[in-house]
Design an enzyme around this catalytic site. Structure first.
Site, PDB file in Angstrom:
ATOM      1  N   ARG A 159       0.821  -1.223   0.000  1.00  0.00           N
ATOM      2  CA  ARG A 159       0.000   0.000   0.000  1.00  0.00           C
ATOM      3  C   ARG A 159       0.851   1.267   0.000  1.00  0.00           C
ATOM      4  O   ARG A 159       0.410   2.312  -0.483  1.00  0.00           O
ATOM      5  CB  ARG A 159      -0.939   0.000   1.215  1.00  0.00           C
ATOM      6  CG  ARG A 159      -2.000   1.110   1.194  1.00  0.00           C
ATOM      7  CD  ARG A 159      -2.995   0.934   2.329  1.00  0.00           C
ATOM      8  NE  ARG A 159      -4.080   1.893   2.302  1.00  0.00           N
ATOM      9  CZ  ARG A 159      -4.249   2.875   3.187  1.00  0.00           C
ATOM     10  NH1 ARG A 159      -3.392   3.033   4.190  1.00  0.00           N
ATOM     11  NH2 ARG A 159      -5.280   3.705   3.085  1.00  0.00           N
ATOM     12  N   ILE A 165      -7.404   7.414  -0.979  1.00  0.00           N
ATOM     13  CA  ILE A 165      -7.217   5.967  -1.027  1.00  0.00           C
ATOM     14  C   ILE A 165      -7.995   5.410   0.157  1.00  0.00           C
ATOM     15  O   ILE A 165      -7.874   5.902   1.280  1.00  0.00           O
ATOM     16  CB  ILE A 165      -5.721   5.596  -0.960  1.00  0.00           C
ATOM     17  CG1 ILE A 165      -5.524   4.078  -1.021  1.00  0.00           C
ATOM     18  CG2 ILE A 165      -5.026   6.171   0.254  1.00  0.00           C
ATOM     19  CD1 ILE A 165      -4.055   3.653  -1.115  1.00  0.00           C
ATOM     20  N   SER A 166      -8.837   4.415  -0.081  1.00  0.00           N
ATOM     21  CA  SER A 166      -9.718   3.896   0.971  1.00  0.00           C
ATOM     22  C   SER A 166      -8.922   3.207   2.074  1.00  0.00           C
ATOM     23  O   SER A 166      -7.802   2.721   1.862  1.00  0.00           O
ATOM     24  CB  SER A 166     -10.715   2.895   0.380  1.00  0.00           C
ATOM     25  OG  SER A 166     -11.593   3.532  -0.510  1.00  0.00           O
ATOM     26  N   ALA A 167      -9.521   3.129   3.255  1.00  0.00           N
ATOM     27  CA  ALA A 167      -8.927   2.403   4.372  1.00  0.00           C
ATOM     28  C   ALA A 167      -8.767   0.930   3.993  1.00  0.00           C
ATOM     29  O   ALA A 167      -9.628   0.367   3.310  1.00  0.00           O
ATOM     30  CB  ALA A 167      -9.789   2.536   5.616  1.00  0.00           C
TER      31      ALA A 167
END
Length: 227
Positions: free
Chosen positions: A37, A63-65
């Site tokens: 990530r 950016i999503s969790a």
């Protein structure tokens, strides 16, 4: 940030995601473990790469969790060889997870309305060798992508006021679509399944907050806070 630090943070995060039930299958665990990530976040947030929270990626997008990425991926019930339509490429993290799971027999078509983000996403995917089965398109994701239909799975990673019309048409029989549906302020994660006869079943799941889907069948740019 050292490689050892990244590794330790990653292990801690994955253990949390498994214990909390966001990761349920080996294939999703493997994807989250192997797709770094930190490649997909801005340099100033690199120390927060493996914290379970969304992070800004520029242009008013995030950016999503990791928990949401893992959970939505699980809901798609992906298989090697699936053809997937993703709406909202962002920096390419979710795209990379999809690419990793469907392998080179599969195909991920991902649409992003912001050209600069799409270009960055391609470079990020290339670093991990996950670009070969991915087709990135700059355009209006709210209308889907007619040319490559039908899709085994559809994933929308931006909030829509209703299920976009294209989902019903472009999802193949036996397919699954996952998307956040609701207002700009809050949404419900929505799972649409089309059975082998084309009958539709819709289930509303957990509450989420995503950036808005901008376009013909989404929110209008003038009604949002996007810059």
């Amino acid at each position: 940030m050292s490689d050892n630090y990244i590794y330790q943070q990653k292990i801690r995060l994955i253990n949390y995601l498994k214990d909390a039930g966001f990761i349920k299958t080996k294939i999703v665990e493997e994807a989250i473990s192997n797709v770094d990530r930190s490649i997909f976040v801005l340099p100033k947030y690199i120390n927060e790469s493996y914290e379970d929270k969304p992070l800004p990626i520029g242009y008013g997008q995030t950016i999503s969790a990791p928990s949401i990425v893992a959970y939505m991926t699980e809901l798609l019930e992906l298989k090697e060889g699936d053809k997937i339509l993703e709406i909202g490429t962002g920096s390419g993290y979710q795209t990379a997870i999809l690419s990793y799971i469907v392998k080179e027999k599969g195909l991920v078509i991902s649409i992003e309305r912001i050209k600069e983000l799409s270009e960055t996403a391609y470079k990020n995917l290339e670093k991990l060798g996950l670009h070969k089965n991915v087709k990135l398109i700059v355009g209006d994701g709210s209308i889907g992508y007619e040319k490559e239909k039908p899709y085994d799975k559809i994933l929308i990673t931006a909030a829509s006021p209703k299920i976009p019309n294209f989902v019903y048409d472009q999802l193949k029989n036996g397919g699954i679509a996952v998307m956040p549906i609701g207002s700009i302020e809050e949404q419900k994660l929505t799972i649409l399944k089309k059975d082998d006869l084309g009958q539709i079943n819709i289930r509303y799941d957990i509450g989420v907050i995503f950036v808005p889907l901008i376009g013909q069948n989404g929110f209008k740019l003038s009604n949002t806070q996007i810059n």
